[in-house]
Structures are given as C-alpha cells and as structure tokens.
Design a protein around this motif. Structure first.
Motif, PDB file in Angstrom:
ATOM      1  N   ARG A 124       0.860  -1.186   0.000  1.00 26.09           N
ATOM      2  CA  ARG A 124       0.000   0.000   0.000  1.00 26.09           C
ATOM      3  C   ARG A 124       0.897   1.236   0.000  1.00 26.09           C
ATOM      4  NH1 ARG A 124      -4.891  -2.629   2.522  1.00 26.09           N
ATOM      5  NH2 ARG A 124      -4.990  -4.436   1.176  1.00 26.09           N
ATOM      6  N   SER A 125       0.771   2.047  -1.016  1.00 28.40           N
ATOM      7  CA  SER A 125       1.695   3.169  -1.206  1.00 28.40           C
ATOM      8  C   SER A 125       1.309   4.435  -0.457  1.00 28.40           C
ATOM      9  CB  SER A 125       1.839   3.483  -2.692  1.00 28.40           C
ATOM     10  OG  SER A 125       0.600   3.889  -3.254  1.00 28.40           O
ATOM     11  N   CYS A 126       0.095   4.487   0.114  1.00 28.81           N
ATOM     12  CA  CYS A 126      -0.355   5.727   0.761  1.00 28.81           C
ATOM     13  C   CYS A 126       0.336   6.009   2.085  1.00 28.81           C
ATOM     14  CB  CYS A 126      -1.872   5.710   0.958  1.00 28.81           C
ATOM     15  SG  CYS A 126      -2.468   4.521   2.179  1.00 28.81           S
ATOM     16  N   VAL A 127       0.956   4.998   2.679  1.00 27.28           N
ATOM     17  CA  VAL A 127       1.610   5.198   3.980  1.00 27.28           C
ATOM     18  C   VAL A 127       3.121   4.988   3.925  1.00 27.28           C
ATOM     19  CG1 VAL A 127      -0.443   4.664   5.342  1.00 27.28           C
ATOM     20  CG2 VAL A 127       1.148   2.820   4.723  1.00 27.28           C
ATOM     21  N   LEU A 128       3.657   4.763   2.738  1.00 30.76           N
ATOM     22  CA  LEU A 128       5.093   4.517   2.593  1.00 30.76           C
ATOM     23  C   LEU A 128       5.804   5.822   2.261  1.00 30.76           C
ATOM     24  CD1 LEU A 128       7.445   2.471   2.376  1.00 30.76           C
ATOM     25  CD2 LEU A 128       6.878   2.287  -0.061  1.00 30.76           C
ATOM     26  N   PRO A 129       6.572   6.365   3.213  1.00 25.44           N
ATOM     27  CA  PRO A 129       7.296   7.606   2.924  1.00 25.44           C
ATOM     28  C   PRO A 129       8.333   7.372   1.821  1.00 25.44           C
ATOM     29  CG  PRO A 129       7.428   7.053   5.268  1.00 25.44           C
ATOM     30  CD  PRO A 129       6.824   5.887   4.567  1.00 25.44           C
ATOM     31  N   ILE A 130       8.492   8.345   0.958  1.00 26.86           N
ATOM     32  CA  ILE A 130       9.454   8.245  -0.135  1.00 26.86           C
ATOM     33  C   ILE A 130      10.859   7.964   0.395  1.00 26.86           C
ATOM     34  CG2 ILE A 130       9.870  10.733  -0.285  1.00 26.86           C
ATOM     35  CD1 ILE A 130       9.651   8.387  -3.282  1.00 26.86           C
ATOM     36  N   SER A 131      11.164   8.428   1.600  1.00 24.61           N
ATOM     37  CA  SER A 131      12.491   8.202   2.180  1.00 24.61           C
ATOM     38  C   SER A 131      12.756   6.729   2.465  1.00 24.61           C
ATOM     39  CB  SER A 131      12.652   9.018   3.465  1.00 24.61           C
ATOM     40  OG  SER A 131      11.676   8.634   4.411  1.00 24.61           O
ATOM     41  N   ASN A 132      11.726   5.900   2.503  1.00 27.99           N
ATOM     42  CA  ASN A 132      11.897   4.464   2.760  1.00 27.99           C
ATOM     43  C   ASN A 132      11.952   3.623   1.488  1.00 27.99           C
ATOM     44  OD1 ASN A 132      11.743   5.198   5.412  1.00 27.99           O
ATOM     45  ND2 ASN A 132       9.895   4.048   5.874  1.00 27.99           N
ATOM     46  N   VAL A 133      11.881   4.258   0.329  1.00 25.79           N
ATOM     47  CA  VAL A 133      11.840   3.506  -0.920  1.00 25.79           C
ATOM     48  C   VAL A 133      13.208   2.962  -1.302  1.00 25.79           C
ATOM     49  CG1 VAL A 133      11.398   3.689  -3.402  1.00 25.79           C
ATOM     50  CG2 VAL A 133       9.789   4.677  -1.770  1.00 25.79           C
ATOM     51  N   GLY A 134      14.255   3.732  -1.093  1.00 26.29           N
ATOM     52  CA  GLY A 134      15.590   3.280  -1.451  1.00 26.29           C
ATOM     53  C   GLY A 134      15.688   2.966  -2.931  1.00 26.29           C
ATOM     54  N   ASP A 135      16.292   1.819  -3.245  1.00 23.67           N
ATOM     55  CA  ASP A 135      16.456   1.455  -4.656  1.00 23.67           C
ATOM     56  C   ASP A 135      15.462   0.379  -5.095  1.00 23.67           C
ATOM     57  OD1 ASP A 135      17.501  -0.695  -3.297  1.00 23.67           O
ATOM     58  OD2 ASP A 135      19.453  -0.654  -4.285  1.00 23.67           O
ATOM     59  N   ALA A 136      14.340   0.300  -4.408  1.00 22.53           N
ATOM     60  CA  ALA A 136      13.301  -0.676  -4.752  1.00 22.53           C
ATOM     61  C   ALA A 136      12.772  -0.431  -6.160  1.00 22.53           C
ATOM     62  CB  ALA A 136      12.154  -0.597  -3.752  1.00 22.53           C
ATOM     63  N   LYS A 137      12.401  -1.502  -6.809  1.00 21.48           N
ATOM     64  CA  LYS A 137      11.758  -1.416  -8.117  1.00 21.48           C
ATOM     65  C   LYS A 137      10.253  -1.369  -7.884  1.00 21.48           C
ATOM     66  CE  LYS A 137      15.577  -2.953 -10.674  1.00 21.48           C
ATOM     67  NZ  LYS A 137      16.460  -2.200  -9.854  1.00 21.48           N
ATOM     68  N   ILE A 138       9.619  -0.336  -8.421  1.00 22.83           N
ATOM     69  CA  ILE A 138       8.195  -0.098  -8.200  1.00 22.83           C
ATOM     70  C   ILE A 138       7.452  -0.343  -9.517  1.00 22.83           C
ATOM     71  CG2 ILE A 138       6.486   1.663  -7.617  1.00 22.83           C
ATOM     72  CD1 ILE A 138       8.939   2.980  -6.036  1.00 22.83           C
ATOM     73  N   THR A 139       6.325  -1.042  -9.407  1.00 17.27           N
ATOM     74  CA  THR A 139       5.451  -1.238 -10.563  1.00 17.27           C
ATOM     75  C   THR A 139       4.069  -0.745 -10.194  1.00 17.27           C
ATOM     76  OG1 THR A 139       6.701  -3.206 -11.222  1.00 17.27           O
ATOM     77  CG2 THR A 139       4.543  -2.894 -12.244  1.00 17.27           C
ATOM     78  N   THR A 140       3.498   0.077 -11.054  1.00 18.32           N
ATOM     79  CA  THR A 140       2.127   0.550 -10.888  1.00 18.32           C
ATOM     80  C   THR A 140       1.251  -0.182 -11.903  1.00 18.32           C
ATOM     81  OG1 THR A 140       2.271   2.334 -12.510  1.00 18.32           O
ATOM     82  CG2 THR A 140       2.983   2.841 -10.239  1.00 18.32           C
ATOM     83  N   ILE A 141      -0.035   0.055 -11.864  1.00 20.52           N
ATOM     84  CA  ILE A 141      -0.954  -0.566 -12.818  1.00 20.52           C
ATOM     85  C   ILE A 141      -0.523  -0.264 -14.261  1.00 20.52           C
ATOM     86  CG2 ILE A 141      -2.624   1.344 -12.772  1.00 20.52           C
ATOM     87  CD1 ILE A 141      -3.569  -2.391 -12.936  1.00 20.52           C
ATOM     88  N   GLU A 142       0.023   0.916 -14.495  1.00 26.86           N
ATOM     89  CA  GLU A 142       0.477   1.279 -15.839  1.00 26.86           C
ATOM     90  C   GLU A 142       1.651   0.414 -16.292  1.00 26.86           C
ATOM     91  OE1 GLU A 142      -1.077   5.215 -14.042  1.00 26.86           O
ATOM     92  OE2 GLU A 142       0.121   3.524 -13.333  1.00 26.86           O
ATOM     93  N   GLY A 143       2.377  -0.147 -15.341  1.00 25.77           N
ATOM     94  CA  GLY A 143       3.551  -0.949 -15.663  1.00 25.77           C
ATOM     95  C   GLY A 143       3.267  -2.415 -15.928  1.00 25.77           C
ATOM     96  N   LEU A 144       2.030  -2.863 -15.695  1.00 28.54           N
ATOM     97  CA  LEU A 144       1.721  -4.272 -15.976  1.00 28.54           C
ATOM     98  C   LEU A 144       1.762  -4.549 -17.475  1.00 28.54           C
ATOM     99  CD1 LEU A 144      -1.143  -5.331 -13.550  1.00 28.54           C
ATOM    100  CD2 LEU A 144       1.304  -5.793 -13.382  1.00 28.54           C
ATOM    101  N   SER A 145       1.217  -3.635 -18.265  1.00 19.23           N
ATOM    102  CA  SER A 145       1.262  -3.753 -19.727  1.00 19.23           C
ATOM    103  C   SER A 145       0.928  -2.393 -20.321  1.00 19.23           C
ATOM    104  CB  SER A 145       0.268  -4.804 -20.236  1.00 19.23           C
ATOM    105  OG  SER A 145      -1.051  -4.358 -20.088  1.00 19.23           O
ATOM    106  N   ASP A 146       1.413  -2.172 -21.519  1.00 17.91           N
ATOM    107  CA  ASP A 146       1.127  -0.906 -22.208  1.00 17.91           C
ATOM    108  C   ASP A 146      -0.295  -0.836 -22.745  1.00 17.91           C
ATOM    109  OD1 ASP A 146       3.687   0.057 -21.776  1.00 17.91           O
ATOM    110  OD2 ASP A 146       4.446  -0.688 -23.704  1.00 17.91           O
ATOM    111  N   ASP A 147      -0.887  -2.002 -22.978  1.00 17.93           N
ATOM    112  CA  ASP A 147      -2.160  -2.035 -23.686  1.00 17.93           C
ATOM    113  C   ASP A 147      -3.259  -2.837 -22.986  1.00 17.93           C
ATOM    114  OD1 ASP A 147      -1.117  -4.558 -23.982  1.00 17.93           O
ATOM    115  OD2 ASP A 147      -1.152  -4.569 -26.172  1.00 17.93           O
TER     116      ASP A 147
END
Length: 153
Positions: free
Chosen positions: A58-81
C-alpha cells in the motif's frame, strides 16, 4: 526537500520532494501516473496498491524516504495495452462496477497469483484484503481464477 532516484515501471525518475511524502503522492502528483488511486490514506482499503520489489504494498503510507532502490510497478507498468493476463481476466469477467478500486485489486491479484499460481477460494479470501465498495468480490474471485488458469500472471 530532498532528491530521490526512483525506478517506476522500469523507468528512472529523479524527484525533489519532502522525505515524508507518501510514495502514492510522488507517483500520482509528481510523476503523473494516476492509475494508482487514493482511497483511505491509512493502508486499509488497498486502492493505492503497487508492487514494491515484486510484492504488493500500500503506497499511501510509505514515505518516499523508505523507498531506497526498490523497483516499483504501478498498474500502468503491468502492460502498455491492458494485455496482462489479469487485466484481460478482469475485462472478460466484467469485474469493474465503478472501477475506482480496480487498479489496486488487480495489483493485489497479480501478487496473489505469483505467490499461489492456482489459488483456492480460501487463498483468494485470505489473500485479497482490498476493499470494493461496489461489492464485486464474486467477479474478482472469478477473474483471479481465470487469470490463474491462463498460466503466469
């Protein structure tokens, strides 16, 4: 303000934001990927679900300072189409009613199928904790089963 280097949907982004800004707002307001939704702001509803190093979070409570070098995928990243097997199953089962929670539901479902390639009804019940105010849970369950039958998610 601080500088952060992010990898979202396999693209690199440099953002200069308050370290306590939730990742959700960086994704939506700074980067402009609006598929991830704000629902409750306390990590209860799941509308803001993304993949954080391959796991639903859940991204609403994760401060950007805790992201580090994690790879993030959003719904847009599942597929282009919209051709990701879970997205296709969602369409085939006509899951969305209002649609607001569906991006988070799909992201949670992909994570569930990755963990349990052939999820039982109980696995789905326990694994899908996102809230749908329209009550499309039976169609969500059917779509998860259909996506899982298609092989990989």
């Amino acid at each position: 303000m601080s500088q952060f280097n992010l990898t979202i949907n396999q693209k690199k982004y440099d953002v200069d934001v308050d370290p306590q800004m939730p990742l959700l707002w960086v994704i939506r307001d700074i980067i402009g990927l609006t598929g991830t939704k704000y629902g409750c702001g306390i990590a209860q509803c799941g509308a803001c679900t993304i993949h954080f190093d391959g796991k639903a979070m859940r991204s609403c409570v994760l401060p950007i300072s805790n992201v580090g070098d994690a790879k993030i995928t959003t719904i847009e990243g599942l597929s282009d189409d919209g051709s990701h097997p879970t997205q296709v199953a969602w369409k085939e089962m006509d899951v969305p009613q209002c649609g607001y929670c569906q991006a988070g539901q799909i992201m949670a479902a992909v994570d569930l199928i990755n963990k349990k390639p052939n999820p039982s009804d109980e696995d789905i019940h326990r694994g899908m904790t996102n809230v749908c105010r329209c009550g499309t849970y039976n169609r969500i369950k059917s779509a998860i089963k259909l996506a899982a039958e298609g092989g990989k998610s």
